[in-house]
Motif scaffolding. Structure first.
Motif, PDB file in Angstrom:
ATOM      1  N   LEU A 185       0.846  -1.188   0.000  1.00  0.00           N
ATOM      2  CA  LEU A 185       0.000   0.000   0.000  1.00  0.00           C
ATOM      3  C   LEU A 185       0.881   1.238   0.000  1.00  0.00           C
ATOM      4  CD1 LEU A 185      -2.663  -1.037   2.663  1.00  0.00           C
ATOM      5  CD2 LEU A 185      -2.840  -1.168   0.185  1.00  0.00           C
ATOM      6  N   ASN A 186       0.562   2.199  -0.838  1.00  0.00           N
ATOM      7  CA  ASN A 186       1.311   3.449  -0.914  1.00  0.00           C
ATOM      8  C   ASN A 186       0.518   4.518  -0.166  1.00  0.00           C
ATOM      9  OD1 ASN A 186       3.078   5.422  -1.522  1.00  0.00           O
ATOM     10  ND2 ASN A 186       2.587   5.550  -3.690  1.00  0.00           N
ATOM     11  N   ILE A 187       0.823   4.672   1.124  1.00  0.00           N
ATOM     12  CA  ILE A 187       0.112   5.614   1.980  1.00  0.00           C
ATOM     13  C   ILE A 187       1.110   6.660   2.444  1.00  0.00           C
ATOM     14  CG2 ILE A 187      -1.238   5.859   4.090  1.00  0.00           C
ATOM     15  CD1 ILE A 187      -1.802   2.813   3.797  1.00  0.00           C
ATOM     16  N   SER A 188       0.743   7.952   2.335  1.00  0.00           N
ATOM     17  CA  SER A 188       1.702   8.993   2.701  1.00  0.00           C
ATOM     18  C   SER A 188       1.184   9.971   3.753  1.00  0.00           C
ATOM     19  CB  SER A 188       2.110   9.771   1.444  1.00  0.00           C
ATOM     20  OG  SER A 188       0.978  10.364   0.851  1.00  0.00           O
ATOM     21  N   GLN A 189      -0.077   9.893   4.140  1.00  0.00           N
ATOM     22  CA  GLN A 189      -0.607  10.849   5.116  1.00  0.00           C
ATOM     23  C   GLN A 189      -0.843  10.195   6.474  1.00  0.00           C
ATOM     24  OE1 GLN A 189      -4.079  12.388   3.080  1.00  0.00           O
ATOM     25  NE2 GLN A 189      -2.926  14.197   2.487  1.00  0.00           N
ATOM     26  N   ASN A 190      -0.436  10.893   7.524  1.00  0.00           N
ATOM     27  CA  ASN A 190      -0.636  10.461   8.910  1.00  0.00           C
ATOM     28  C   ASN A 190      -0.039   9.092   9.216  1.00  0.00           C
ATOM     29  OD1 ASN A 190      -2.130  12.815   9.495  1.00  0.00           O
ATOM     30  ND2 ASN A 190      -3.984  11.868   8.733  1.00  0.00           N
ATOM     31  N   VAL A 191       1.000   8.713   8.524  1.00  0.00           N
ATOM     32  CA  VAL A 191       1.619   7.407   8.745  1.00  0.00           C
ATOM     33  C   VAL A 191       2.451   7.459  10.032  1.00  0.00           C
ATOM     34  CG1 VAL A 191       3.188   5.685   7.793  1.00  0.00           C
ATOM     35  CG2 VAL A 191       1.684   6.972   6.274  1.00  0.00           C
ATOM     36  N   PRO A 192       2.207   6.545  10.958  1.00  0.00           N
ATOM     37  CA  PRO A 192       2.997   6.551  12.191  1.00  0.00           C
ATOM     38  C   PRO A 192       4.432   6.082  11.939  1.00  0.00           C
ATOM     39  CG  PRO A 192       1.501   4.679  12.162  1.00  0.00           C
ATOM     40  CD  PRO A 192       1.198   5.489  10.939  1.00  0.00           C
TER      41      PRO A 192
END
Length: 74
Positions: free
Chosen positions: A14-21
């Protein structure tokens, strides 16, 4: 984050870039009926810092439908 499609048995990233811990380990994870995974406790390592304990009152949530992160503080 890696995701396994249990129908096709194929992994994807998954390519997630916002609010990633920060990367973490030693946590408890629970899948809720709301399609969210809650992450409780553990340790994290900031990019330029040393390993530290995650505040047990800061619950991280991952929504498996929208692929978004959020944090609830209790």
């Amino acid at each position: 984050m890696q995701m396994l499609d249990t129908i096709t048995m194929k992994w994807s990233t998954l390519n997630i870039s916002q609010n990633v811990p920060f990367p973490c380990f030693g946590y408890a994870a629970v899948l809720l009926p709301t399609a969210e995974i809650i992450y409780i406790g553990g340790s994290e390592q900031p990019l330029l810092g040393s390993i530290r304990s995650v505040d047990i009152k800061a619950i991280r949530l991952f929504n498996t439908k929208s692929f978004t992160w959020s944090t609830k503080v209790y």
